[in-house]
Design a protein around this motif. Structure first.
Motif, PDB file in Angstrom:
ATOM      1  N   SER A  30       0.849  -1.178   0.000  1.00  0.00           N
ATOM      2  CA  SER A  30       0.000   0.000   0.000  1.00  0.00           C
ATOM      3  C   SER A  30       0.886   1.230   0.000  1.00  0.00           C
ATOM      4  N   ARG A  31       0.292   2.340  -0.364  1.00  0.00           N
ATOM      5  CA  ARG A  31       1.043   3.594  -0.438  1.00  0.00           C
ATOM      6  C   ARG A  31       1.131   4.199   0.945  1.00  0.00           C
ATOM      7  N   ILE A  32       2.324   4.529   1.328  1.00  0.00           N
ATOM      8  CA  ILE A  32       2.547   5.182   2.612  1.00  0.00           C
ATOM      9  C   ILE A  32       3.656   6.205   2.418  1.00  0.00           C
ATOM     10  N   VAL A  33       3.425   7.406   2.851  1.00  0.00           N
ATOM     11  CA  VAL A  33       4.398   8.498   2.783  1.00  0.00           C
ATOM     12  C   VAL A  33       4.995   8.620   1.374  1.00  0.00           C
ATOM     13  N   GLY A  34       4.157   8.529   0.364  1.00  0.00           N
ATOM     14  CA  GLY A  34       4.578   8.831  -0.993  1.00  0.00           C
ATOM     15  C   GLY A  34       5.076   7.673  -1.830  1.00  0.00           C
ATOM     16  N   TYR A  35       5.219   6.488  -1.277  1.00  0.00           N
ATOM     17  CA  TYR A  35       5.674   5.360  -2.085  1.00  0.00           C
ATOM     18  C   TYR A  35       5.053   4.070  -1.560  1.00  0.00           C
TER      19      TYR A  35
END
Length: 170
Positions: A30-35
């Motif tokens: 999943s996407r977290i803090v931009g990546y």
């Protein structure tokens, strides 16, 4: 013919077999803090936040009012409402005011030289059309033929500029 007792025994055996099914763990990204990263590698706080996420479900009751929206912008983009008889290809462009990639997408779309219908996905009408067209992010450009058939989609300025070439090549 089978009697009820035999059927109930078979169902009980099937339920027992299902209760002992073991699968293999799935890797979830999943996407977290931009990546994107594996959720397994997130810290405890991020995993807790992930567990509280809610999937966005658009209000499909808005589909009844999916007329093209014409609104003014300070850009040089032409806002065209679909005419009674369309005789050429046209471009639908879905944008949002807060979208950082949308201004460059608008500029790229205007350089194509096609009639364009601009939809603000933050309005009820724009969201209804986005749901109807299955647009999941902004910016999204949809190239339509004269008869309304979808010829192609693009989701950023670079691919919008190449959208017409790609549609002609197909």
């Amino acid at each position: 013919m089978r009697d009820l007792e035999v059927i109930e025994n078979e169902l009980e055996a099937a339920r027992e077999a299902l209760s002992n099914v073991k699968g293999t763990p799935a890797e979830v990204y999943s996407r977290i803090v931009g990546y994107y990263r594996s959720v397994r590698n997130w810290n405890k706080g991020k995993r807790e936040e992930y567990g509280q996420r809610v999937m966005f479900q658009p209000d499909t009751s808005l589909l009844a009012s999916c007329a093209p929206v014409e609104f003014s912008t300070s850009d040089t983009v032409s806002n065209t409402v679909a005419e009674e008889v369309i005789t050429e290809e046209r471009l639908l462009l879905f944008v949002r005011p807060a979208c950082p990639a949308c201004p460059s997408a608008k500029a790229a779309a205007s350089r194509l030289g096609l009639p364009m219908e601009l939809y603000d996905a933050d309005t009820d009408e724009g969201l209804a059309e986005a749901v109807r067209r299955q647009v999941l992010s902004t910016p999204t450009a949809i190239l339509l033929s004269a008869n309304g058939e979808e010829l192609g989609r693009a989701r950023d300025a670079k691919t919008i500029e190449k959208l017409l070439e790609a549609a002609i090549a197909v």
